[in-house]
Design a protein around this motif. Structure first.
Motif, PDB file in Angstrom:
ATOM      1  N   LYS A   1      -4.844  -8.880   3.777  1.00  0.00           N
ATOM      2  CA  LYS A   1      -4.824  -8.306   5.127  1.00  0.00           C
ATOM      3  C   LYS A   1      -4.906  -9.374   6.205  1.00  0.00           C
TER       4      LYS A   1
ATOM      5  N   LEU B   1       0.836  -1.197   0.000  1.00  0.00           N
ATOM      6  CA  LEU B   1       0.000   0.000   0.000  1.00  0.00           C
ATOM      7  C   LEU B   1       0.876   1.254   0.000  1.00  0.00           C
TER       8      LEU B   1
ATOM      9  N   GLU C   1      -7.304  -4.855  -4.634  1.00  0.00           N
ATOM     10  CA  GLU C   1      -7.064  -3.415  -4.548  1.00  0.00           C
ATOM     11  C   GLU C   1      -5.737  -3.064  -5.200  1.00  0.00           C
TER      12      GLU C   1
ATOM     13  N   ASN D   1      -1.252  -5.152   3.807  1.00  0.00           N
ATOM     14  CA  ASN D   1      -1.946  -3.917   4.178  1.00  0.00           C
ATOM     15  C   ASN D   1      -2.937  -3.427   3.121  1.00  0.00           C
ATOM     16  N   GLN D   2      -3.194  -4.248   2.125  1.00  0.00           N
ATOM     17  CA  GLN D   2      -4.352  -4.047   1.260  1.00  0.00           C
ATOM     18  C   GLN D   2      -4.672  -5.382   0.608  1.00  0.00           C
TER      19      GLN D   2
END
Length: 371
Positions: free
Chosen positions: A287, A267, A297, A292-293
């Motif tokens: 996650k 991210l 995404e 962290n994404q």
């Protein structure tokens, strides 16, 4: 398509016959504990997975359980290892490295699964000069690479990486000095840190020269220490990306495809991953397992500019999840990350206690995802 054709098609951002399905390095512990000690290539075939076989010889990683560091010693870099404990569940080794201008030391511990550092090599600013002057860089022996490549044949691909405890310069530095200390140096002594990273870069470029002619289908670089779960995007831009780019340029000059490993901490560094010139980004850890994404995404931001490997939570989904959770996860990744190709569905990192029947469900689910 064969396993090799399928993987290479996806790694070149193409759309193969079906979703390629694989995993990130088969660990000896799992092979011995759950699969009767068979080899990695045989294990891939057993489950109908597309084989990614990693070559480890001559790379010098401290974390390899059976590593013999004495063979990397020279007249000016003598690694004397003292085995404090040989218990396979509590391995402890202390290293003393003698050079003409001083002695360095580091310590490791480990178990049947892996090895970790308990004392770092670099303790004083001047220690990096001993690394610069005396740390040896092996040459890659091309013949065993060729033999393994021929053994794999069309069943999958052979992966390599660049010499060092970790491949990326920042990540290698984090194996020689605590990452928290390095982050502080990025603010207090940036010139010293760039010198340190430059020393490691030159040694890695020296090793890459010896890779000319090696039959690797994919060469992995990077490492989790450069992920945005560890360092900020700004620090990544200043102290990771420029060195990564030089490694990737050198590898491309030799004709290799390059995969950049950031675990799932991507991210805020999506554009830097594209800018470092890699061909593939991995391992897209979601996650639920420390990223962290979510993989989809990241995929939306990358927009097809690099291929992708990974995305499957190896613990909460495959090891602990229900068969339906496994199938649903694979289908969602196919529909959101790989609908246009350029994607290899893979477990996002190492696993140790995954039941074999869960791996079979995972492989079967992915093979049902047909383009």
């Amino acid at each position: 398509m064969s396993g090799k054709q399928r993987l290479l098609c996806a790694l070149n951002k193409g759309k193969p016959d079906r979703l390629p399905v694989s995993l990130h390095q088969w660990q000896p512990y799992h092979l011995e504990t759950h699969l009767g000690g068979i080899g990695a290539l045989e294990a891939f075939e057993l489950f109908g997975l597309d084989a990614q076989i990693q070559y480890f010889e001559s790379m010098g990683q401290f974390w390899l359980i059976e590593a013999d560091f004495s063979r990397f010693s020279t007249d000016v870099w003598i690694d004397e290892a003292t085995v404090v404990s040989s218990d396979p569940d509590n391995r402890v080794v202390h290293h003393s490295i003698r050079t003409p201008e001083g002695t360095l030391s580091y310590k490791t511990a480990g178990d049947r699964r892996t090895t970790w550092l308990t004392e770092y090599l670099v303790k004083h600013d001047d220690d990096i000069q001993l690394i610069r002057k005396y740390m040896p860089v092996p040459r890659l022996d091309l013949e065993p690479v060729r033999r393994l490549y021929d053994e794999i044949g069309d069943r999958g691909i052979l992966r390599g990486f660049v010499w060092g405890d970790q491949v990326g310069c920042w990540q290698h530095a984090c194996c020689l000095m605590d990452v928290n200390e390095l982050i502080m140096r990025s603010f207090d002594q940036p010139d010293w840190l760039h010198e340190f990273l430059g020393i490691l870069l030159q040694k890695k470029l020296q090793f890459i020269e010896s890779m000319k002619g090696a039959r690797f289908d994919l060469v992995e670089t990077g490492g989790g220490a450069a992920s945005s779960t560890v360092v900020s995007p700004r620090l990544h831009e200043l102290f990771c990306m420029p060195y990564d780019r030089k490694l990737h340029d050198a590898l491309h000059d030799l004709g290799f495809l390059v995969s950049y490993h950031t675990c799932g901490g991507n991210l805020g560094i999506e554009e830097l991953i594209v800018a470092n010139g890699c061909d593939v980004s991995e391992t897209l850890a979601p996650k639920s397992v420390g990223g962290n994404q979510e993989p989809w995404e990241f995929a939306a931001k990358i927009a097809g500019r690099v291929a992708m490997i990974g995305g499957v939570d190896q613990f909460n989904v495959v090891t602990r999840g229900t068969p339906q959770e496994i199938r649903d996860t694979v289908r969602k990744l196919f529909e959101t990350v790989g609908p246009r190709g350029g994607y290899v569905c893979s477990l996002s990192d190492h696993f140790f206690e995954t039941p074999p029947e869960k791996l079979r469900i995972y492989a079967d689910a992915a093979r049902e995802c047909v383009y």
